[in-house]
Design a protein around this motif. Structure first.
Motif, PDB file in Angstrom:
ATOM      1  N   ASP A 129      31.575  31.969  17.584  1.00  0.00           N
ATOM      2  CA  ASP A 129      31.772  33.367  18.563  1.00  0.00           C
ATOM      3  C   ASP A 129      30.533  33.709  19.095  1.00  0.00           C
ATOM      4  N   LEU A 130      29.542  33.532  18.351  1.00  0.00           N
ATOM      5  CA  LEU A 130      28.220  34.219  19.181  1.00  0.00           C
ATOM      6  C   LEU A 130      27.002  33.308  18.486  1.00  0.00           C
ATOM      7  N   PHE A 131      25.974  33.340  19.398  1.00  0.00           N
ATOM      8  CA  PHE A 131      24.575  32.797  19.227  1.00  0.00           C
ATOM      9  C   PHE A 131      23.649  34.027  19.193  1.00  0.00           C
ATOM     10  N   VAL A 132      22.905  33.615  17.909  1.00  0.00           N
ATOM     11  CA  VAL A 132      21.652  34.692  18.218  1.00  0.00           C
ATOM     12  C   VAL A 132      20.571  33.698  18.503  1.00  0.00           C
ATOM     13  N   ILE A 133      19.885  34.126  19.416  1.00  0.00           N
ATOM     14  CA  ILE A 133      18.710  33.264  19.970  1.00  0.00           C
ATOM     15  C   ILE A 133      17.468  34.265  19.847  1.00  0.00           C
ATOM     16  N   ALA A 134      16.355  33.601  19.371  1.00  0.00           N
ATOM     17  CA  ALA A 134      15.218  34.590  19.174  1.00  0.00           C
ATOM     18  C   ALA A 134      13.884  33.458  19.129  1.00  0.00           C
ATOM     19  N   THR A 135      12.807  34.013  19.712  1.00  0.00           N
ATOM     20  CA  THR A 135      11.482  33.370  19.700  1.00  0.00           C
ATOM     21  C   THR A 135      10.536  33.698  18.799  1.00  0.00           C
ATOM     22  N   GLY A 136       9.946  32.912  18.023  1.00  0.00           N
ATOM     23  CA  GLY A 136       8.893  33.181  16.957  1.00  0.00           C
ATOM     24  C   GLY A 136       7.488  32.451  17.639  1.00  0.00           C
ATOM     25  N   GLN A 137       6.549  33.219  17.400  1.00  0.00           N
ATOM     26  CA  GLN A 137       5.109  32.580  17.589  1.00  0.00           C
ATOM     27  C   GLN A 137       4.299  31.647  16.804  1.00  0.00           C
ATOM     28  N   SER A 138       4.957  31.524  15.540  1.00  0.00           N
ATOM     29  CA  SER A 138       4.348  30.441  14.590  1.00  0.00           C
ATOM     30  C   SER A 138       5.419  29.833  13.744  1.00  0.00           C
ATOM     31  N   ARG A 139       4.908  29.005  13.023  1.00  0.00           N
ATOM     32  CA  ARG A 139       5.562  28.464  12.072  1.00  0.00           C
ATOM     33  C   ARG A 139       5.980  29.295  10.943  1.00  0.00           C
ATOM     34  N   ARG A 140       4.897  29.904  10.440  1.00  0.00           N
ATOM     35  CA  ARG A 140       4.983  30.904   9.434  1.00  0.00           C
ATOM     36  C   ARG A 140       6.083  32.153   9.766  1.00  0.00           C
ATOM     37  N   GLN A 141       5.958  32.678  10.828  1.00  0.00           N
ATOM     38  CA  GLN A 141       6.847  33.759  11.448  1.00  0.00           C
ATOM     39  C   GLN A 141       8.202  33.094  11.393  1.00  0.00           C
ATOM     40  N   LEU A 142       8.480  32.038  12.200  1.00  0.00           N
ATOM     41  CA  LEU A 142       9.773  31.521  12.055  1.00  0.00           C
ATOM     42  C   LEU A 142      10.488  31.305  10.758  1.00  0.00           C
ATOM     43  N   LEU A 173      16.390  29.830  16.174  1.00  0.00           N
ATOM     44  CA  LEU A 173      15.155  30.295  15.871  1.00  0.00           C
ATOM     45  C   LEU A 173      14.165  29.467  16.611  1.00  0.00           C
ATOM     46  N   PHE A 174      13.489  29.720  17.599  1.00  0.00           N
ATOM     47  CA  PHE A 174      12.761  28.502  18.415  1.00  0.00           C
ATOM     48  C   PHE A 174      11.202  29.154  18.288  1.00  0.00           C
ATOM     49  N   ASP A 175      10.443  28.069  18.503  1.00  0.00           N
ATOM     50  CA  ASP A 175       8.987  28.581  19.091  1.00  0.00           C
ATOM     51  C   ASP A 175       9.165  28.378  20.567  1.00  0.00           C
ATOM     52  N   GLU A 176       8.177  28.839  21.176  1.00  0.00           N
ATOM     53  CA  GLU A 176       8.264  29.060  22.854  1.00  0.00           C
ATOM     54  C   GLU A 176       8.460  27.940  23.742  1.00  0.00           C
ATOM     55  N   GLU A 177       7.871  27.089  23.274  1.00  0.00           N
ATOM     56  CA  GLU A 177       7.909  25.830  23.973  1.00  0.00           C
ATOM     57  C   GLU A 177       9.218  25.136  23.759  1.00  0.00           C
ATOM     58  N   THR A 178       9.888  24.966  22.727  1.00  0.00           N
ATOM     59  CA  THR A 178      10.868  24.583  22.511  1.00  0.00           C
ATOM     60  C   THR A 178      12.284  25.259  22.944  1.00  0.00           C
ATOM     61  N   ARG A 179      12.201  26.553  22.942  1.00  0.00           N
ATOM     62  CA  ARG A 179      13.146  27.305  23.491  1.00  0.00           C
ATOM     63  C   ARG A 179      12.995  27.192  25.242  1.00  0.00           C
ATOM     64  N   GLU A 180      12.141  27.124  25.759  1.00  0.00           N
ATOM     65  CA  GLU A 180      11.988  26.811  27.010  1.00  0.00           C
ATOM     66  C   GLU A 180      12.634  25.228  27.430  1.00  0.00           C
ATOM     67  N   PHE A 181      12.249  24.410  26.689  1.00  0.00           N
ATOM     68  CA  PHE A 181      12.994  23.152  27.082  1.00  0.00           C
ATOM     69  C   PHE A 181      14.156  22.929  26.915  1.00  0.00           C
ATOM     70  N   TYR A 182      14.793  23.496  25.691  1.00  0.00           N
ATOM     71  CA  TYR A 182      16.270  23.227  25.357  1.00  0.00           C
ATOM     72  C   TYR A 182      17.087  24.358  26.224  1.00  0.00           C
TER      73      TYR A 182
END
Length: 147
Positions: A60-73, A115-124
């Motif tokens: 039904d739903l996607f939740v999409i978010a960006t994290g700044q580091s591996r530890r944060q993700l 849950l993405f890092d910034e570069e991967t979220r932008e790419f996909y």
């Protein structure tokens, strides 16, 4: 005797089917709201909830978010798991990408959390890929973005 023409088959994706979603999407909205809240509480950026009911019979739903580091993700994914599994009693069906930590996917059946890092979220760019989905304002889910 007149021959009857068969009635046209309705488009199953024109509106969500009750056979696909017999209980509606309220439970999905509750899961998405909880996941979005946890992501925001853990300082995720650009938290988005996307309604993809019209494009998918599986979720039904996607939740999409960006994290700044591996530890944060990792922290965000672990806190979401904790909130949904322990807090709401929901079972996670799968997790992908945790070790690589560029794109972590938490599958809760009707809700999929990305849950993405910034570069991967932008790419996909899932928001463009699923452009026919409907963004749900976080406020409509009862989620506040400020403390």
């Amino acid at each position: 005797m007149t021959e009857q023409q068969p009635s046209p088959t309705p488009d199953p994706m024109a509106s969500p089917s009750r056979s696909i979603r017999p209980r509606g999407t309220e439970e999905s909205r509750k899961l998405a709201a909880t996941a979005a809240t946890v992501a925001i509480d853990n300082k995720a950026q650009d938290v988005t909830v996307l309604d993809v009911c019209g494009q998918s019979a599986e979720f039904d739903l996607f939740v999409i978010a960006t994290g700044q580091s591996r530890r944060q993700l990792h922290a965000i994914s672990e806190q979401i798991d904790d909130a949904l599994e322990k807090g709401l009693g929901e079972k996670r069906y799968g997790i992908e990408g945790y070790d690589e930590s560029h794109w972590i996917v938490l599958d809760y059946g009707s809700v999929v959390i990305h849950l993405f890092d910034e570069e991967t979220r932008e790419f996909y760019d899932l928001e463009s890929l699923w452009a026919d989905g409907t963004p749900i304002p976080l406020a409509d889910l009862g989620v506040t973005t400020q403390p």
